[in-house]
Scaffold this active site. Structure first.
Site, short mmCIF file in Angstrom:
data_model
loop_
_atom_site.label_atom_id
_atom_site.label_comp_id
_atom_site.label_asym_id
_atom_site.label_seq_id
_atom_site.Cartn_x
_atom_site.Cartn_y
_atom_site.Cartn_z
N GLY A 158 -29.10 15.72 -5.30
CA GLY A 158 -27.55 15.71 -5.99
C GLY A 158 -27.82 16.60 -6.84
N LEU B 42 -22.51 16.68 -11.63
CA LEU B 42 -22.91 16.65 -13.00
C LEU B 42 -24.01 15.76 -13.29
CD1 LEU B 42 -19.19 15.98 -14.36
CD2 LEU B 42 -20.39 18.02 -14.74
N ARG C 195 -5.96 1.72 -13.85
CA ARG C 195 -5.63 2.08 -12.50
C ARG C 195 -5.34 0.76 -11.41
NH1 ARG C 195 -9.32 7.25 -12.22
NH2 ARG C 195 -8.26 8.34 -13.61
N HIS D 46 -10.24 6.45 -4.54
CA HIS D 46 -10.55 7.69 -5.45
C HIS D 46 -11.95 7.45 -6.16
CE1 HIS D 46 -9.92 10.57 -8.58
NE2 HIS D 46 -10.18 9.62 -9.55
N GLU E 246 -22.19 8.53 -9.57
CA GLU E 246 -21.19 7.74 -8.84
C GLU E 246 -21.92 7.05 -7.98
OE1 GLU E 246 -17.32 9.55 -7.84
OE2 GLU E 246 -17.08 7.80 -6.58
C1 FAD Z 1 -10.12 14.74 -7.35
C2 FAD Z 1 -11.11 14.10 -8.28
C3 FAD Z 1 -10.68 14.21 -9.67
C4 FAD Z 1 -11.48 13.47 -10.44
N1 FAD Z 1 -11.07 13.79 -12.07
C5 FAD Z 1 -11.60 13.13 -12.87
C6 FAD Z 1 -11.47 13.21 -14.38
O1 FAD Z 1 -10.46 13.78 -14.70
N2 FAD Z 1 -12.47 12.64 -15.13
C7 FAD Z 1 -13.55 11.81 -14.99
O2 FAD Z 1 -14.21 11.29 -15.45
N3 FAD Z 1 -13.81 11.74 -13.46
C8 FAD Z 1 -12.84 12.36 -12.50
N4 FAD Z 1 -13.41 12.08 -11.08
C9 FAD Z 1 -14.58 11.49 -10.80
C10 FAD Z 1 -15.72 12.39 -10.92
O3 FAD Z 1 -15.45 13.69 -10.79
C11 FAD Z 1 -17.00 11.93 -10.35
O4 FAD Z 1 -17.06 10.45 -10.32
C12 FAD Z 1 -18.15 12.70 -10.89
O5 FAD Z 1 -17.94 13.97 -10.97
C13 FAD Z 1 -19.47 12.26 -9.90
O6 FAD Z 1 -20.65 13.22 -10.05
P1 FAD Z 1 -22.11 13.03 -9.53
O7 FAD Z 1 -22.82 13.84 -10.04
O8 FAD Z 1 -22.16 11.53 -9.36
O9 FAD Z 1 -21.75 13.02 -7.76
P2 FAD Z 1 -21.08 14.62 -7.08
O10 FAD Z 1 -20.43 15.58 -8.14
O11 FAD Z 1 -20.30 14.14 -5.98
O12 FAD Z 1 -22.35 15.18 -6.69
C14 FAD Z 1 -23.16 14.71 -5.69
C15 FAD Z 1 -24.18 15.64 -5.25
O13 FAD Z 1 -24.94 14.88 -4.16
C16 FAD Z 1 -25.19 15.79 -3.00
N5 FAD Z 1 -25.37 15.02 -1.75
C17 FAD Z 1 -24.70 14.13 -1.32
N6 FAD Z 1 -25.33 13.44 -0.41
C18 FAD Z 1 -26.37 14.18 -0.21
C19 FAD Z 1 -27.59 13.87 0.90
N7 FAD Z 1 -27.47 13.17 1.79
N8 FAD Z 1 -28.65 14.78 0.97
C20 FAD Z 1 -28.69 15.63 -0.28
N9 FAD Z 1 -27.74 15.90 -1.17
C21 FAD Z 1 -26.52 15.10 -1.17
C22 FAD Z 1 -23.92 16.74 -2.96
O14 FAD Z 1 -24.26 17.82 -2.46
C23 FAD Z 1 -23.74 16.98 -4.48
O15 FAD Z 1 -24.59 17.84 -4.98
C24 FAD Z 1 -12.57 12.78 -10.27
C25 FAD Z 1 -12.69 12.63 -8.88
C26 FAD Z 1 -11.90 13.47 -7.78
C27 FAD Z 1 -12.17 13.34 -6.48
#
Ligand code: FAD
Length: 527
Positions: free
Chosen positions: A9, A12, A282, A345, A369
């Protein structure tokens, strides 16, 4: 490759972990289904929380801590939350120093209101905060890519985890373009996002995060925590194939919710919750929306009224939001209220981790997440990006001492892991029938029976894994016989601290799923 860790992944949390490992001199393979630029993190809009106290309100990390614990209905690990909120100001200042163009005046970061918080605490970049934070981290990661400390494997999907004698010893990934496999040895850090793919068309997030990576870990022995805790964001709009988010920033900047009652607009949140009004957490807002729409004297549609916002707010703070609403709904939110309803969400639950982001399988870590950490039964807006970036760093520090040497081994062709679209749509309907905003025993039991019948429709391993994850969510929701945060049981309307102020733990054992409840750690005294 020198000593390394495999990160799955590159949103962020994955980027943050990769950078921290590089800072520690440990290399990593940064594997992701899609390139960073397309991760869900890029979609985040409203902002990131930190008690920076730049608005003269006397905000402190202690208040951020208290709001996060209260917002999460006292289900989060207080020691982890204390780390998150205590480190937030430095972390956000660092992102700004890296070049993220957060709103500022003469070097002083400007903060906005967000739900569940009485003080202005959310740093932002118009309504594109995720994009600017991702750009800053992608840039920073490139420095370490050039130094050979971060090796990218974009368009690679996790298809297997190796677990020997209960310990994670590597990851198998498949190149989506060539179909060829690679086996990476050593510890694995999952940063694979929330399982939005379980709810196609009903989520504001990306369905590319299918949830199958977390399901692989679950099947390999990693426990899930609080899988029943699913956040419905109050202000979303159905558009083709997904829910469009109207960011909480809209209410933070003065947007008001109303429902038609007779001939008047009833601003119900302001009347029911005079202190925080439209900015209640929320879970509360979504629940009240469902309740007022069920009242015989009210209409069945809630509207978000932003018509009173000053022109300057639209121009300086919410231009992207206005453009999106105009584009998708053909209405100008500065002149007309927006019809909104709650949509899925965020997932507060996920892989159960301890304060150091270790899962229950040694040498398997999780952050962002996909992990159950920081948010308890309900996440506050602006805490997720913070949790992803901070959690990535903490996980990297815990994983670094376990890094191993060795190059990835080529494996030849592997079968594709695609989720079947028709299966996913049926699964979604079954899950939604049990896991709505209001839940009760009959709906959950029927959903479980329908879920079992779906086995006949599975066409891939990915389908099977999604069903496994869905089953854990339903069983956990059935077992938690109380109402808390995002989990409202109409048959158990009260919060029951004596029995359920605990983490729900789901374990995959002998082909079945066990649900138990685990005590939340005591808060340690400040050092
Ligand atoms: C529309 C929207 C608005 C939001 N606004 C806010 C906000 O204002 N403030 C806030 O704090 N949060 C906000 N959030 C929530 C926040 O953006 C996310 O919870 C956070 O960015 C998640 O980051 P992450 O690194 O966990 O996952 P992600 O950014 O979802 O990254 C997941 C990674 O895993 C990879 N991946 C997934 N499955 C596989 C697999 N099987 N094999 C290999 N790679 C895989 C994907 O390609 C990606 O690179 C918002 C969410 C949405 C949808």
């Amino acid at each position: 490759m020198t000593e390394h860790i495999t990160i799955i992944g590159a949103g962020l949390s994955g980027l943050s972990a990769a950078i921290r490992l590089a800072e520690l001199g440990v290399s990593c393979a940064l594997v992701s289904l899609q390139p960073s630029e397309r991760a869900q993190s890029v979609l985040a809009e409203g902002g990131i929380n930190a008690a920076l106290d730049t608005m003269g309100e006397g905000d402190t990390p202690a208040e951020h801590f208290a709001d996060t614990m209260r917002g999460g209905a006292d289900l989060a690990d207080p020691n982890a939350v204390a780390g998150l909120t205590g480190n937030a100001p430095e972390l956000v200042r660092r992102l700004y120093a890296l070049g993220a163009p957060l709103q500022a005046e003469r070097g002083r970061l400007i903060l906005r209101n967000f739900g569940g918080q009485k003080k202005k605490r959310t740093a932002y970049a118009k309504s594109s905060t995720g994009k600017v934070l991702m750009t800053a981290l992608i840039d920073e990661a490139r420095r370490y890519e050039a130094a050979g400390l971060i090796r990218r494997f974009s368009h690679h999907e996790l298809t297997g985890l190796s677990v020997d004698c209960g310990r994670c010893t590597g990851a198998v990934v498949r190149d989506s373009h060539t179909g060829r496999g690679l086996r990476f040895p050593g510890p694995v850090l999952l940063c694979c996002g929330g399982p939005g793919g379980l709810f196609p068309g009903m989520t504001t997030g990306t369905t590319a995060n299918s949830g199958t990576a977390a399901a692989l870990a679950f099947a390999a022995g990693a426990a899930l925590g609080n899988p029943e805790m699913i956040q419905y964001h109050p202000t979303t709009v159905q558009i083709p194939n997904k829910r469009m988010l109207i960011s909480e920033a809209a209410r933070g900047e003065g947007g008001r919710l109303f429902v038609r009652r007779g001939s008047e607009n009833w601003y119900f949140m302001e009347e029911l919750y005079p202190a925080l009004g439209n900015l209640m957490p929320r879970d509360v807002v979504s629940r009240e929306m469902v309740r007022v729409c069920a009242l015989p004297e009210c209409g069945d549609q809630v509207f978000l009224d932003m018509t009173g916002l000053p022109k300057d707010t639209w121009r300086r703070k919410l231009p992207d939001l206005r453009a999106e609403v105009e584009h998708y709904l053909a209405l100008d939110p500065a002149k007309q209220p927006i019809p909104v309803s709650p949509g899925i969400h965020y997932f507060m639950g996920g892989l159960l981790v301890d304060e150091a982001h270790r899962t229950t399988v040694p040498d398997l870590f999780a952050a962002g997440e996909c992990a159950c950490q920081y948010h308890g039964a309900n996440r506050l807006g602006g805490n997720s990006m913070l949790g992803a970036i901070y959690g990535g760093r903490v996980a990297a520090e815990a994983a670094a001492p376990h890094a191993v040497g060795g190059e990835p081994a080529a494996l030849g062709s592997l079968p594709s892991e695609t989720v079947t679209a028709a299966f996913a749509a049926t699964l979604r309907d079954v899950l939604l029938s049990g896991l709505g905003i209001l839940r009760e025993k009959t709906g959950l039991t029927q959903a479980l029976a329908r879920l079992d019948a779906l086995a006949a429709l599975e066409r891939s391993e990915a389908d099977r894994r999604q069903r496994l994850l869905g089953r854990a969510m339903l069983l956990a929701a059935l077992a938690r016989q109380e109402s808390r945060g995002a989990h409202t049981r109409t048959d158990f309307p009260e919060r029951n601290d004596a029995r359920f102020q605990k983490t729900t733990v789901a374990r995959f054992r002998d082909g079945g799923i066990d649900i138990t409840f685990q005590a939340i750690p005591e808060r340690r005294a400040a050092p």
